[in-house]
Each structure stands twice: as C-alpha cells, then as structure tokens.
Design an enzyme around this catalytic site. Structure first.
Site, PDB file in Angstrom:
ATOM      1  N   HIS A 255      16.858  20.792 -70.333  1.00  0.00           N
ATOM      2  CA  HIS A 255      15.463  20.476 -69.998  1.00  0.00           C
ATOM      3  C   HIS A 255      14.657  21.748 -69.739  1.00  0.00           C
ATOM      4  CE1 HIS A 255      17.322  21.261 -66.169  1.00  0.00           C
ATOM      5  NE2 HIS A 255      16.132  21.338 -65.615  1.00  0.00           N
ATOM      6  N   ASP A 256      15.311  22.908 -69.735  1.00  0.00           N
ATOM      7  CA  ASP A 256      14.606  24.169 -69.479  1.00  0.00           C
ATOM      8  C   ASP A 256      14.394  24.992 -70.732  1.00  0.00           C
ATOM      9  OD1 ASP A 256      14.252  23.880 -66.752  1.00  0.00           O
ATOM     10  OD2 ASP A 256      16.197  24.752 -66.259  1.00  0.00           O
TER      11      ASP A 256
ATOM     12  N   ASP B 272      22.139  16.513 -59.653  1.00  0.00           N
ATOM     13  CA  ASP B 272      21.481  17.819 -59.551  1.00  0.00           C
ATOM     14  C   ASP B 272      21.036  17.982 -58.103  1.00  0.00           C
ATOM     15  OD1 ASP B 272      20.108  20.133 -60.388  1.00  0.00           O
ATOM     16  OD2 ASP B 272      19.535  19.152 -62.262  1.00  0.00           O
TER      17      ASP B 272
ATOM     18  N   GLU C  81      24.126  26.512 -61.566  1.00  0.00           N
ATOM     19  CA  GLU C  81      23.154  27.181 -62.407  1.00  0.00           C
ATOM     20  C   GLU C  81      22.971  28.566 -61.793  1.00  0.00           C
ATOM     21  OE1 GLU C  81      18.640  26.922 -64.156  1.00  0.00           O
ATOM     22  OE2 GLU C  81      19.021  26.546 -62.050  1.00  0.00           O
TER      23      GLU C  81
ATOM     24  N   ASP D 234      21.356  23.799 -58.440  1.00  0.00           N
ATOM     25  CA  ASP D 234      20.192  24.476 -59.012  1.00  0.00           C
ATOM     26  C   ASP D 234      20.091  25.922 -58.495  1.00  0.00           C
ATOM     27  OD1 ASP D 234      17.652  23.976 -60.520  1.00  0.00           O
ATOM     28  OD2 ASP D 234      16.744  24.567 -58.626  1.00  0.00           O
TER      29      ASP D 234
HETATM   30  C1  NOJ Z   1      16.197  25.313 -62.546  1.00  0.00           C
HETATM   31  C2  NOJ Z   1      15.830  23.983 -63.100  1.00  0.00           C
HETATM   32  O1  NOJ Z   1      16.687  23.687 -64.160  1.00  0.00           O
HETATM   33  C3  NOJ Z   1      14.388  24.096 -63.510  1.00  0.00           C
HETATM   34  O2  NOJ Z   1      13.981  22.982 -64.241  1.00  0.00           O
HETATM   35  C4  NOJ Z   1      13.552  24.313 -62.278  1.00  0.00           C
HETATM   36  O3  NOJ Z   1      12.211  24.547 -62.663  1.00  0.00           O
HETATM   37  C5  NOJ Z   1      14.028  25.527 -61.482  1.00  0.00           C
HETATM   38  N1  NOJ Z   1      15.459  25.542 -61.353  1.00  0.00           N
HETATM   39  C6  NOJ Z   1      13.465  25.521 -60.102  1.00  0.00           C
HETATM   40  O4  NOJ Z   1      14.077  24.528 -59.319  1.00  0.00           O
END
Ligand code: NOJ
Length: 536
Positions: free
Chosen positions: A308-309, A97, A247, A193
């Site tokens: 994880h989000d 990541d 992402e 990210d």
């Molecule tokens: C996406 C990540 O998956 C998340 O966990 C993070 O809080 C935000 N980007 C900011 O980096």
C-alpha cells in the site's frame, strides 16, 4: 516442525479497499469474511490487515485514536471476532498492523499531553522549546508549534501523527497492554509499523544533508532501539506461535539485518529487494545475493514487490504481464517469507489522477502543496503529487467489472462502468491461462514442496539476464530459472529432471541441457541424490 509462518505466504489486505459489504463505499470485516474462501482457494496462509482501529484517517488508519476498538467504517468488535474465527476455521492466520511509534493527534493521550506542561502525559510525547532541522518523511518540518504551551511537538510523518516518547517507560507499558489485548483476541502476530523509529537521538542533533537531501541519521535506528525491540519480541513470543514482522524503514542491509533473528523480530521487510524502482534483473540478483550473504542461519528474508506504500510492480516494472509472472515466480519460489499485495494476483495496475481534488493520500497532497510553495506550476505539482501519492496502489479490489478503478468522493467502492483495461477476479477465476491461475499454481507448489518453504539455496546465480537458483532440503531439490532477457539461455542440468511449472511450455524431455526461453519462468524437480545444475 516447520514454523507456520515459514511455510506461509501472507496476503496484505488494505482495509478500505478489499471488499465492501454494506454499500457505504468502504471495505469492511463482513466483506473480508465473504472472501475468505477466495483467499483459501488462492492458497495463501496468512492475512496482514492494515490498521482497523478508530482513526481520523489522515493517513488511512496509521493515525490511531483508540487502540482498543474497531473503526466503525470496518464494523464492530463482534465482526472482528467473527472474522478471526472464520479465518482460523480455514487455517488462515491473521496478523494485525500495529503503530507503536505514533498516535493520532486526536488520541486522548495526546490531548492530555498538550493540555499543559505539567500534565502527567506531557512526557509521553516529544516536546521541545525549539525545533531542530529534522524533516518529516512526508516532507516539510517534523515539528509543529502548539500555542497552548508554547512548545513544538515532534512528528516523523504528518502533523496529525504524533511521535510517542519511547524513552518514557510508561509508554512502553501502555503499548504492551495494547499488544496483550489483541493477542488475547486471537491475532497471530503483528506487522510493526516503522519500528526502527521508536527511539530518536537524545541530543536532538541536526541531520546532515547530502546532495540537497536530508539524511535521516538521528531520527531512526538510534541507540537503545535494539533492546526495546528485543523486549517487544520477548513479550509477544511468550504467547506460543506468534509472529512478528517489522517494517524497518531502510534499504540498507547492514541496518535491516540487526532487527531479526533470535529474541528479535521473526522477519523484517527487505526493502533492499522489494523497493527496486526500475526493473533490472542484475540489481535484483545482487540484492538477493547480498541478503543471503548478510543474514545468519536464524534469519529469513521477506519477499514482496508491491504494497500500500508503493507502486504495484506490474506498473512499476513496465506493465508487461510476462515480467509480472517472472516476478511472481521469484517472489513465491525464492528463499524468504512472501507478502503478496491484494490485487497483484490478478495483475491490477496503478491508478494516476489528473484531478488533485481526487487525491486522498496525505503524502501525495503534501507533495502537491510543497511543489506549489517551491514555485512549481499546477501541472508540475500534480506530476510530483502523483509520483509521491500512494493512492496509485490503493484502489479497490477488482472483483468484477463494476469495481472502481480509482476513487469517487474519496471512497473506493463507488461503482463505475467497465474500463477496457480492467482485469477482474470474475473473468480470471475459471481461466487456466489467467494471472490468477498462475498465482494459484505457484502457491500450490510452494505448499507441496517443503524445499520451497524452508530449503536453502544450493546455488544462486545470474547468467545473461537470467536469475536461477536451486533450493534443497534433505528430501528435495528444486531448480528455478527466470529468464528476464529477450534471448534463450542454456544451462547444463542433470538428466531426468521433471517439469513442475513453466510459463512457456507444457513438457520437458529431461535432457541434460535446459534451454530457458526468452522471458520464461521454469521450475524443475531433480533427484536429491544427484549433483545439481552443472555450472556453465
Ligand atoms: C508505514 C506505513 O506503511 C505507511 O502507510 C504510513 O504512512 C507510515 N508507516 C506512517 O505510519
């Protein structure tokens, strides 16, 4: 030759929560190494590691303070190198990541940038005399006042995650060096990210509001972003066989589709499919179809339902194991590159806290504070904090009955007595009826049948609550029917189809009518020379 990532299923490891080896309560590289055989046995082909670089961990590592080292919680550089070697030895690829959009406010670059207006690093970040109305994605304003130089800096997330100024070519060079470093360390690619955030509007125009909510019109997907992405892709793809998943923070297919394909990212996360909130088979089907229609033949979607989000899909979609198996079947049999979130393979569930002091996630804590500021009671604020908090899916992997189902003192790995509802790897490993065994069977099928890796949809349909599709390549034809409804649904099929897997039966007579039982997932193999499912 099928590209390795088209034939692989990725497994997301949330660094602190996968496996602790030294008893400090936090997962680490040696712990992951000890579980590589488990991952190999599960049948995944790639591992996505959430950030493992030194970080104050305001946002669990998405606030990097040094791009060239390993956070001491997770081990040393030698442990990382050993991990890469051991993973590769087992034919498991590793993607890292990488956060290119922002750094920690403790990063030396930012420390220099904030020291004076004429510091050479000043322009590496985004400074303004006055803030505009942009809101942080964690809530509240996206601008923080800094008294040393009497200006505001921009942060799309927490104030400790400072946005880099990608309009400055030095930033790009610095980040290309970072990518080079990790590629040469042996990573097989990156998960980038919030990659569509790299450019913000030059004029800093205010964002509009719709129904009281800010629409993020000018702080992402801005002009010039696609050419930056294409430079990143060209740079990484100079190294043979490297993979990029982006992402792209959007659920809008028109936006998502711009970011992948030739000379762009290999794939992007399809939030249009993955972040469906409440379960609805028709909506899911519509999103699969819309993606298929929107993408060109160079583009492949991604398939995931947890991360994880977000809430784990088993909890988000009502807690039913049968439905979780249908979703698993869709994720691993439909067209796209699957990303399996650690723990979903044993049916781990969300964790909710009744004690705000136990909450770790910055988004949840911000949610709590903002709710209190808006005049909400503690109970209401706690509710809203739990909704926003991503701690829910970040609890430690339940290897055995001693695994924590929450966090203790902010650490995932403190052991607690067994909770009655706790699912564990230990219990499921040798149980053919377990969720884990089901995932293994699906992954085995995907590995065996090339049509399931790269085959196109010969047909993708919805009937009476059932999603069904046929995937083919030159050699194979596989029929997958997922009956999300409470009634049996019949389909006319060709005679002689062979059963590959079902959640409800062990044989199929090969008749020309397939009656898919309520809540059944069934996978059949047909003869490529025959016509496919007959409609009706
Ligand atoms: C996406 C990540 O998956 C998340 O966990 C993070 O809080 C935000 N980007 C900011 O980096």
């Amino acid at each position: 030759m099928v590209k390795w990532w088209k034939g692989s299923t990725f497994y997301e490891i949330y660094m602190p929560s996968f496996k602790d080896s030294n008893g400090d309560g936090i997962g680490d590289f040696s712990g992951i190494i000890s579980k590589l055989d488990y991952l190999k046995g599960l049948g995944v082909g790639g591992i996505w590691l959430t950030p493992f670089y030194p970080s104050p961990k305001v946002d669990n590592g998405y606030d990097i303070s040094n791009y060239y080292a390993i956070d001491s919680d997770y081990g040393k550089m030698e442990d990382f190198e050993l991990f890469i070697r051991e993973a590769h030895k087992r034919d498991l690829r590793v993607i890292a990541d990488l956060v290119l959009n922002h750094t920690s406010s403790e990063h030396p670059w930012f420390q220099q940038s904030k020291s004076s207006k004429d510091n050479p690093k000043r322009d590496w970040y985004i400074w303004r005399d006055k803030p505009n109305n942009w809101e942080s994605f964690f809530g509240g304003t996206a601008w923080e006042y800094d008294k040393t130089t009497n200006q505001y800096y921009y942060h799309a997330f927490a104030k400790e995650q400072v946005d880099l100024n990608w309009a400055n070519p030095e930033v790009k060079c610095a980040m290309f060096d970072v990518m080079k470093f990790w590629l040469e360390k042996g990573v097989d690619g990156f998960r980038l990210d919030v990659i569509n955030f790299l450019k913000v509007n030059d004029l800093f125009s205010d964002n509009p509001y719709e129904n009281g909510e800010q629409t993020h019109l000018f702080d992402k997907d801005q002009e010039g972003i696609l050419s930056v992405i294409s430079e990143i892709a060209d740079f990484v793809h100079q190294y043979p066989d490297k993979f990029l998943v982006g992402e792209v923070g959007s659920e809008d297919l028109e936006i998502l589709k711009q970011y992948s394909g030739l000379r762009m990212l290999d794939v992007v996360f399809n939030f249009n499919i993955g972040s469906i909130g409440e379960f609805d088979a028709k909506t899911l089907f519509q999103q699969l179809t819309a993606t298929e229609d929107a993408y060109n033949k160079e583009q492949v979607p991604t398939l995931f339902f947890s991360s994880h989000d977000m809430s784990r899909h088993i909890s988000r979609f009502g807690g039913d194991k049968g439905r979780a198996k249908l979703i698993a079947t869709l994720m691993l049999m439909a067209k796209g590159v699957p990303f399996l979130y650690f723990g979903d393979e044993i049916g781990m569930r969300d964790w909710i806290t009744d004690d705000i002091s136990k909450m770790k996630d910055v988004q949840g804590i911000m949610g709590y504070q903002l709710a209190l500021q808006a005049g909400k009671s503690h109970e209401e604020a706690l509710l809203s904090a739990n909704e926003k908090s991503r701690d829910k899916s970040r609890t430690p992997m339940q290897w055995n009955a001693q695994a924590n189902v929450g966090f203790t003192d902010g650490k995932p790995w403190i052991t607690i007595p067994k909770n009655a509802n706790q699912v564990t790897v230990e219990e499921q490993l040798d149980n053919p009826a377990s969720m884990l065994s089901f995932y293994k069977s699906l992954l085995k099928l995907r590995k065996k049948h090339v049509a399931l890796q790269v085959g196109n949809y010969k047909l993708l349909r919805f009937k009476d609550g059932m999603i069904y599709f046929v995937r083919t390549n030159q050699a194979e034809k596989i029929v997958v029917a997922l009956n999300f409804s409470e009634q049996a649904v019949s389909l006319k099929v060709e005679e002689g189809m062979k059963l590959l897997l079902s959640t409800k039966r062990t044989s199929f007579e090969g008749k020309n009518v397939l009656t898919v039982l309520a809540n059944e997932a069934i996978i059949l193999k047909g003869d490529i020379s025959n016509d496919l499912i007959k409609e009706g």
